[in-house]
Scaffold this motif. Structure first.
Motif, PDB file in Angstrom:
ATOM      1  N   UNK A 416      42.719  45.769  36.813  1.00 52.12           N
ATOM      2  CA  UNK A 416      41.280  45.661  36.592  1.00 52.12           C
ATOM      3  C   UNK A 416      40.987  44.999  35.239  1.00 52.12           C
ATOM      4  N   UNK A 417      41.753  45.413  34.245  1.00 49.17           N
ATOM      5  CA  UNK A 417      41.544  44.839  32.920  1.00 49.17           C
ATOM      6  C   UNK A 417      41.794  43.336  32.933  1.00 49.17           C
ATOM      7  N   UNK A 418      42.845  42.952  33.623  1.00 48.61           N
ATOM      8  CA  UNK A 418      43.187  41.535  33.668  1.00 48.61           C
ATOM      9  C   UNK A 418      42.150  40.730  34.435  1.00 48.61           C
ATOM     10  N   UNK A 419      41.735  41.282  35.563  1.00 52.58           N
ATOM     11  CA  UNK A 419      40.731  40.597  36.372  1.00 52.58           C
ATOM     12  C   UNK A 419      39.404  40.521  35.616  1.00 52.58           C
ATOM     13  N   UNK A 460      35.229  32.645  41.939  1.00 53.33           N
ATOM     14  CA  UNK A 460      36.487  33.396  41.824  1.00 53.33           C
ATOM     15  C   UNK A 460      36.651  34.341  43.000  1.00 53.33           C
ATOM     16  N   UNK A 461      35.544  34.913  43.401  1.00 56.20           N
ATOM     17  CA  UNK A 461      35.583  35.828  44.541  1.00 56.20           C
ATOM     18  C   UNK A 461      35.953  35.074  45.813  1.00 56.20           C
ATOM     19  N   UNK A 462      35.385  33.879  45.957  1.00 60.86           N
ATOM     20  CA  UNK A 462      35.722  33.048  47.102  1.00 60.86           C
ATOM     21  C   UNK A 462      37.233  32.818  47.128  1.00 60.86           C
ATOM     22  N   UNK A 463      37.783  32.520  45.973  1.00 64.33           N
ATOM     23  CA  UNK A 463      39.215  32.278  45.881  1.00 64.33           C
ATOM     24  C   UNK A 463      40.009  33.542  46.227  1.00 64.33           C
ATOM     25  N   UNK A 464      39.592  34.652  45.639  1.00 67.79           N
ATOM     26  CA  UNK A 464      40.316  35.911  45.874  1.00 67.79           C
ATOM     27  C   UNK A 464      40.286  36.295  47.351  1.00 67.79           C
ATOM     28  N   UNK A 558      41.489  27.017  48.813  1.00 67.71           N
ATOM     29  CA  UNK A 558      41.872  27.840  47.664  1.00 67.71           C
ATOM     30  C   UNK A 558      42.583  26.995  46.607  1.00 67.71           C
ATOM     31  N   UNK A 559      43.415  26.069  47.060  1.00 64.66           N
ATOM     32  CA  UNK A 559      44.116  25.198  46.111  1.00 64.66           C
ATOM     33  C   UNK A 559      43.127  24.373  45.303  1.00 64.66           C
ATOM     34  N   UNK A 573      41.522  34.574  39.839  1.00 64.06           N
ATOM     35  CA  UNK A 573      42.284  35.752  40.234  1.00 64.06           C
ATOM     36  C   UNK A 573      42.575  35.753  41.735  1.00 64.06           C
ATOM     37  N   UNK A 574      43.685  36.389  42.113  1.00 61.14           N
ATOM     38  CA  UNK A 574      44.009  36.466  43.539  1.00 61.14           C
ATOM     39  C   UNK A 574      43.426  37.721  44.161  1.00 61.14           C
ATOM     40  N   UNK A 575      43.103  38.651  43.278  1.00 61.47           N
ATOM     41  CA  UNK A 575      42.480  39.891  43.742  1.00 61.47           C
ATOM     42  C   UNK A 575      41.317  40.160  42.803  1.00 61.47           C
TER      43      UNK A 575
END
Length: 576
Positions: A416-419, A460-464, A558-559, A573-575
């Motif tokens: 969570x901290x990282x995201x 970012x959410x789209x990517x995750x 995503x790329x 982020x991935x998550x």
RNA sequence: GCCCGCGUAGCUCAGUGGAUAGAGCGUCUGCCUCCGGAGCAGAAGGUCGCAAGUUCGAUUCUUGCCGCGGGCGCCA
């Protein structure tokens, strides 16, 4: 070049030559009536004195769009509407996918470019005012490098000048060790303000400061040693800010004003040799033509002040000399606020008068507006002070952490901290980058951290979420690549076309040094992906082939999002 | 006073010499047992600051005006 519009455009250009007997811009643009429309027929018909529809028909007959367009029709007074062939789109997509830069072409000419940005002042806090320049400059550096230019970053920190007299004296008063501690902790405002207060209130301190400036400029070794402490502690602090912000600047990019001290007499000398240096009111100046002061008299660029000292104009001239003659660059980008527009115009004019810059040299003021509060005035903290950049970063991350905790309580604390860090920093940067840089922009926490609209968290959410599709599918993204992609639905088709526009988006962004163009592109891409995802079941696709095809589209999306955000200096982020 | 920039929907912002000017938020009406609502469909909301000019065509280019911001010799 992968954008079908560009490809068709160059094909159309040859047909235009055939019809016009000379070069004529076909003016091919994306269209809402087809995939693209050729608008160049009307002006061409006008110049030929012919009927536009007739010209359009002749053009269509000479247009070889076999294999690129499935439909060509003349519409209205003489527009030519084009529909791309699906096979063509898919071939281009495969090419883009296997290319190094996801379809983005290399610059036609690779140049050596200096990007001058950030430029905080030693012993002064970094504040919101430094945010835009730092973020915009960094994004431009990344993009220019991406397309193959050689980019030299220069952080023109303010490390010289009269304030250093008082700063050094204050340093002595406080004691070197504790002063260094104070500075490295980042309490630069406190240090500067204390020095300033003494300077204003205490005449003996003022005199000490004055004398200290003299010995600093005289190269007194003890004074220089003390000065270096100030610079070192400040730059150490700047570096922590840069690291937190995720920008590329390091000590290697430092090019403080002091670095050019030795060149200053040479600037004067060379201007004098050129015969353009004049004396005016006791100062040595150059009068670039066309610049007037309040009283409609010629406005000078002051090279050497009446007291014999130099100022920023001289330093900036020295910079140009250094960049052109030592660094051998042909393009200099100054990512500096718009209030300095006239200064850069004069700088350019003087360099050309002096013959330092020729026809192939370019200096561009990449100007940007101010950061405003919701009251439309310069953003200030509650107590009326400038907002410290570090506090801004802290708050962004705190707010992002709260949003993530709410959105995905499953995440571990460290995740969570990282995201939260990626989202918070991304939000600040994206808010800054996504509007036209020349305009002032209104700083608004809620808007920039929203998961809807043109914001970093949305992208970012789209990517995750795309990443989560693959986790759920249990499919390795890499292993999937290279396989067939099919177009079976308009939403897939629209997505493919959008993916192919990455090239154009980067190109236009660089051409105008306007990162918001790339932002708009990513947002459009995410929007198109949403429509695709809404309309085209991926994991529940009817056949395995279709499922894989759609997974490939998701992977490509995503790329591109990841790469495009990366060019803006924003992590994906991935998550989350 | 002169120069530069900006002026697009209630708000925040995109956009373009071309054929009906877009998005997000906000407002209103519906819909969905949805691969994590980044939901979906629809409605309302704009004389693209004002006025001339150039053009077959201007919101986009030019000029003038109005409004806002900034700059205008020894700070950077």
């Amino acid at each position: 070049m992968s954008d079908p519009v560009s490809i068709v455009s160059s094909l159309a250009a040859t047909a235009f030559v055939a019809v016009a007997g000379k070069n004529a811009d076909p003016i091919v643009r994306p269209s809402d009536r087809a995939d693209a429309q050729i608008n160049g027929v009307l002006p061409l018909a006008k110049s030929l004195g012919r009927n536009p529809r007739e010209v359009a028909e002749e053009l269509v007959s000479k247009l070889n769009l076999e294999g690129t367009c499935s439909k060509v029709e003349i519409a209205g007074p003489g527009f030519i509407n084009l529909t791309f062939d699906d096979g063509f789109l898919l071939r281009e997509l495969q090419k883009a996918l296997t290319s190094e830069r996801l379809g983005v072409g290399a610059a036609e000419v690779s140049r050596r470019i200096v990007v001058d940005y950030s430029a905080p002042n030693v012993a002064k806090e970094m504040h919101v005012g430094h945010l835009r320049g730092t973020v915009i400059g960094d994004a431009l550096v990344r993009m220019l490098q991406f397309v193959g230019h050689t980019v030299i970053r220069e952080n023109h920190i303010g490390d010289w000048g009269t304030p250093f007299g008082m700063l050094i004296e204050h340093l002595l008063d406080v004691g070197e060790t504790s002063a260094a501690d104070e500075l490295s902790l980042g309490d630069l405002n406190g240090f500067y303000k204390a020095a300033r207060a003494k300077f204003d209130a205490d005449d003996t301190f003022k005199e000490r400061a004055r004398l200290r400036v003299v010995s600093l400029q005289g190269g007194d070794s003890e004074t220089l040693r003390l000065w270096r402490i100030l610079v070192a502690e400040s730059t150490r602090y700047f570096n922590t800010v840069y690291q937190r912000l995720g920008v590329l600047l390091t000590d290697d990019d430092l090019a403080g004003e002091s670095k050019y001290n030795d060149l200053l007499p040479k600037v004067v000398e060379r201007l004098r040799d050129k015969g353009i240096l004049e004396e005016s009111d006791g100062a040595e100046v150059v009068f670039p033509p066309g610049f007037l002061n309040r009283d409609n008299e010629p406005l000078p660029m002051i090279i050497r002040k009446g007291d014999g000292g130099y100022n920023y104009a001289t330093t900036d001239l020295a910079c140009v000399l250094d960049r052109i003659e030592r660094l051998q660059v042909s393009l200099m980008l100054y990512v500096v606020g718009s209030p300095q527009a006239q200064h850069f115009q004069m700088l350019d004019a003087v360099c050309r008068m002096a013959g330092w810059m020729g026809d192939t040299d370019e200096a561009v003021h990449v100007a940007f507006g101010s950061v405003l509060g919701s009251d439309r005035k310069m953003l200030k903290s509650r107590d009326g002070d400038t907002v410290k950049l570090v506090e801004l970063i802290d708050e962004a991350i705190d707010r992002a952490a709260a949003a993530v905790a709410n959105k995905n309580p499953e995440l571990s604390e460290s995740e969570r901290a990282n995201v939260a860090r990626m989202i918070g920093i991304g939000a600040i940067k994206y808010a800054d980058l996504s509007t036209d840089r020349i305009k002032d922009y209104i700083f608004d926490w809620d808007r920039m951290l929203a998961f809807e609209g043109n914001t970093a968290p949305y992208l970012q959410y789209a990517h995750a979420r795309i990443c989560s599709i693959f986790r759920r599918a249990g499919v390795d993204r890499g292993a999937l690549r290279g396989g067939d992609i099919a177009i079976t639905h308009p939403a897939e088709r629209a997505l493919v076309i959008r993916l192919l526009q990455f090239d154009t988006a980067v190109g236009e962004t660089i051409e105008r040094y306007s990162p918001h163009r790339l932002c708009t592109y990513i947002y459009d891409l995410a929007t198109d992906f949403t429509a695709f995802y809404e309309n085209c079941p991926v994991l529940k696709a009817e056949t395995d082939e279709l499922r894989e095809s759609r997974l490939r589209l998701a992977d490509t999306t995503a790329l591109v999002i990841n790469r495009a955000l990366g060019l803006l200096g924003i992590e994906s982020p991935e998550v989350m």
